[in-house]
Design a protein around this motif. Structure first.
Motif, short mmCIF file in Angstrom:
data_model
loop_
_atom_site.label_atom_id
_atom_site.label_comp_id
_atom_site.label_asym_id
_atom_site.label_seq_id
_atom_site.Cartn_x
_atom_site.Cartn_y
_atom_site.Cartn_z
N LYS A 83 0.84 -1.20 0.00
CA LYS A 83 0.00 0.00 0.00
C LYS A 83 0.87 1.26 0.00
N GLN A 84 0.28 2.38 -0.40
CA GLN A 84 1.03 3.64 -0.37
C GLN A 84 1.44 4.01 1.05
N GLN A 85 0.55 3.74 2.01
CA GLN A 85 0.85 4.02 3.41
C GLN A 85 0.97 2.69 4.14
N PRO A 86 2.21 2.23 4.41
CA PRO A 86 2.39 0.91 5.02
C PRO A 86 1.79 0.84 6.42
N ASP A 87 1.23 -0.32 6.72
CA ASP A 87 0.61 -0.55 8.02
C ASP A 87 1.50 -1.50 8.81
N ARG A 139 8.60 2.53 4.45
CA ARG A 139 8.02 2.09 3.17
C ARG A 139 8.92 1.05 2.51
N ARG A 140 10.23 1.19 2.66
CA ARG A 140 11.15 0.20 2.08
C ARG A 140 11.05 -1.13 2.81
N VAL A 141 10.84 -1.09 4.13
CA VAL A 141 10.61 -2.33 4.88
C VAL A 141 9.34 -3.00 4.38
N THR A 197 7.81 14.23 -8.22
CA THR A 197 7.18 13.12 -8.94
C THR A 197 6.47 12.14 -8.02
N ASN A 198 6.69 12.24 -6.70
CA ASN A 198 6.00 11.34 -5.78
C ASN A 198 4.51 11.69 -5.74
N GLU A 217 2.90 2.54 -6.14
CA GLU A 217 4.05 3.44 -6.13
C GLU A 217 5.27 2.81 -5.45
N PRO A 218 5.78 1.69 -5.97
CA PRO A 218 6.90 0.99 -5.31
C PRO A 218 8.22 1.74 -5.35
#
Length: 633
Positions: free
Chosen positions: A72-76, A165-167, A470-471, A184-185
């Motif tokens: 997801k865009q916002q990691p949980d 986000r990388r995790v 660009t993000n 959006e990886p």
């Protein structure tokens, strides 16, 4: 072959329909790039595939053992968990075993004399052997390392948003899923990590469905393109380049057909209005055709207004920023070290480098939002600054869109000198009247970023600071922004890792290498990266030669120190290794020549680079084996 079939996917928010009756199939091995303007529902569609109850309607047909892994865009992530616990948060037995082993290893490294800790550690080692889990652990650590995550025992809550986000990305990639869904990886990844991810996904055995703004990445990875437009999905075969070709051709055909239909409709309308009373077969056929044409034209997709940035700018003098002997340090982390630089009118400066090297901090210092430890930044008197930060600032979620923009100002002038109202400006940025009355909280993340960009430009700046622009902006908005910046008469400083964006916008580069080391380049970003890669390969080759010589020296010493011999089979293997290594060296040299050949296109260069990486890995393995066997000669 395992396939996923999506049928009749629809989603409505109040009076706003995002998409309806969306139907498509994802086949094994597909790598699908999902495109669409911010707010069309890309993230909602991805989320609906994983959580069907979140949509109004959807039918998901897949095998029972079909597994989906979703970024997801916002990691949980659990803020209290360690990185290693978060990454191995799967339910598989191997995941649980590796998580237990890593935790036990951490305890063992702290207190290796404790008998209880020793027993637990050695038992888990045996279980790892029995489960053959070492390769999975090695693969995961390699993925984490490529993504710049090295502190495995650190708590998630102690990481930056980009690190978290990388995790989450690593967690998604190791899941061994049939389908990876990635929203959006490439956000918060530097070039090397993006390049590695590009190669990883290109070779992924399952399927991939992803949203990205990185057009080079999209072009290299995608084998199909889905475009979410006019509330439905249009499918294209091939990568981004082929999509552009087909899209342009379709637009020409559509315009021609619609023009013909419109003209025919007008003729038929005139005939109907003439009041022909005859009811013969021919006349009835003309009436039927009139009705069909009318319905066809009424049901055609509503013509989309082209988004445009037509905003005038203030006059700018020659002096913009004069940075003298600037130094800044956070603890042991050096951001700037006696840095001096002159930024002038018309400069287009791309700022790039490793994550955490101080790029955003640099923008904050020249925007006078962060004081220097020493030195100064002088700003020209005519500078009218627009600073597009990574986070949308002062955006009240309970404020309506048009009221938010009116609070920024009462409008701006276009390049013709005409005053534009806030509503007119919103309209040019594809915010229709219904959306203008919406609350900001009802906008998608990308729509909020587009609104924030408009708010920055509304003040008619002549100097733009852009931090990762660009993000979370869609490709259409980025294309419009790039064209605007190309004709912008002021100065631009942009922090980005997006190769496509920097290649189009930047005339020179500032590369932050960390610890205050900043280099300047007048090459394109792609050119700079190619040169850096060649230097790295050359250094790798030199290191390998040095290692080769060291092994030879050790081997000669061993000959005089021991009488231990290789087995007959090992001796034959050893004799064959050196010719194999020499052959690989020749192949590596040949590939390097191809990389330096300017006549090769980008696609060929990337293929040569992949081959070169594989040959280097193979050579390293043979060298390690040669070194080991050489000890016993």
């Amino acid at each position: 072959m395992k396939t996923l079939n999506i049928t009749n996917a629809s989603k409505t928010f109040g009076e706003r329909t995002l998409f309806t009756d969306v139907t498509f199939t994802i086949n094994e091995g597909d790598r699908i790039g999902l495109l669409g303007l911010n707010g069309t529902g890309k993230t909602t569609l991805l989320d609906g595939i994983v959580h069907p109850n979140n949509l109004n309607t959807i039918e998901v047909d897949k095998p029972k053992d079909f597994k989906i892994s979703y970024l997801k865009q916002q990691p949980d992530l659990d803020a209290k968990s360690s990185v290693i616990d978060a990454v191995f948060n799967g339910s598989g037995e191997k995941f649980q075993l590796i998580r237990q082993y890593e935790n036990s290893l951490a305890k063992f490294n702290i207190n290796s004399t404790d008998k209880k800790i020793q027993n637990e550690f050695f038992k888990l080692q045996e279980k790892m052997n029995a489960a053959e889990a070492w390769q999975m652990e090695s693969d995961v650590k390699s993925i984490l390392n490529k993504l710049g995550i090295t502190e495995l025992d650190k708590k998630i809550g102690e990481l930056s948003g980009g690190q978290q986000r990388r995790v989450a990305l690593a967690q998604t990639l190791i899941s061994e899923a049939n389908l990876l869904i990635l929203d959006e990886p490439t956000n918060h990844l530097d070039y090397e990590a993006i390049d590695w991810l590009q190669t990883y996904l290109s070779k992924y055995k399952g399927s991939v469905l992803f949203v990205t703004h990185d057009r080079y990445f999209l072009n290299e990875v995608a084998t199909r393109i889905f475009e979410l437009e006019n509330r439905n999905v249009t499918e294209y075969d091939g990568n981004y380049e082929k999509y552009l070709q087909q899209k342009a051709a379709n637009e020409e055909i559509y315009a021609s057909v619609q023009h013909h239909k419109t003209q025919l409709y007008k003729q038929e309308l005139n005939w109907m209005r003439a009041g022909v009373k005859a009811r013969g077969t021919k006349q009835q056929a003309r009436k039927d055709r009139f009705t069909d044409l009318k319905e066809d034209l009424q049901n055609k997709p509503e013509a989309q207004k082209e988004m445009s940035i037509d905003i005038a700018q203030q006059r700018l003098g020659n002096d913009v920023f004069d940075i003298k002997d600037a130094s800044l340090k956070f603890g042991k982390h050096i951001i700037l070290k006696d840095f001096s630089y002159l930024v002038s009118r018309g400069d287009r400066i791309g700022i790039t480098g490793a994550n955490g090297s101080g790029k955003t901090t640099f923008l904050n210092t020249i925007a006078h939002q962060l004081p220097l430890d020493s030195g100064e930044v002088k700003t020209g008197q005519t500078v009218r600054l627009g600073y597009y930060t990574q986070h949308t600032e002062d955006m009240d979620p309970d404020k309506r869109v048009i009221r938010y923009l009116e609070s920024i100002g009462q409008g701006a002038r276009n390049t013709d000198g005409n005053q534009m109202s806030a509503s007119q400006m919103l309209d040019t940025f594809k915010f229709d009247h219904q959306m203008q009355g919406s609350f900001i909280r009802e906008l998608s993340g990308g729509e909020k970023r587009r609104l924030y960009l408009l708010a920055i430009l509304m003040n008619q700046p002549n100097v733009l600071l852009l931090d990762e622009p660009t993000n979370n902006l869609d490709i259409e908005t980025l294309t419009i922004l790039e064209n605007y910046l190309t004709n912008f008469k002021g100065t631009v400083l942009a922090v980005s890792h997006d190769r496509y964006f920097l290649d189009k916008v930047a005339h020179k580069l500032l590369i932050f290498d960390g610890q205050g080391e900043i280099e300047e380049s007048y090459d394109s970003y792609s050119g700079y990266l190619k040169e850096a890669s060649e230097k790295k390969q050359a250094q790798h080759h030199e290191d390998k030669i040095q290692k080769h010589e060291e092994v030879k020296e050790k081997t000669e010493q061993k000959k005089t120190e021991t009488k231990k011999k290789l087995t007959y089979a090992e001796q034959i293997e050893f004799d064959k290794l050196e010719p194999k290594i020499e052959k690989l060296d020749d192949e590596i040299a040949s590939l390097k020549k191809e990389l330096n050949d300017a006549s090769n296109d980008y696609e060929k260069l990337m293929d040569f680079q992949r081959q070169l990486d594989e040959k280097n890995q193979e050579s390293d393995k043979l060298m390690d084996r040669w070194e080991y066997l050489g000890q016993f000669i």
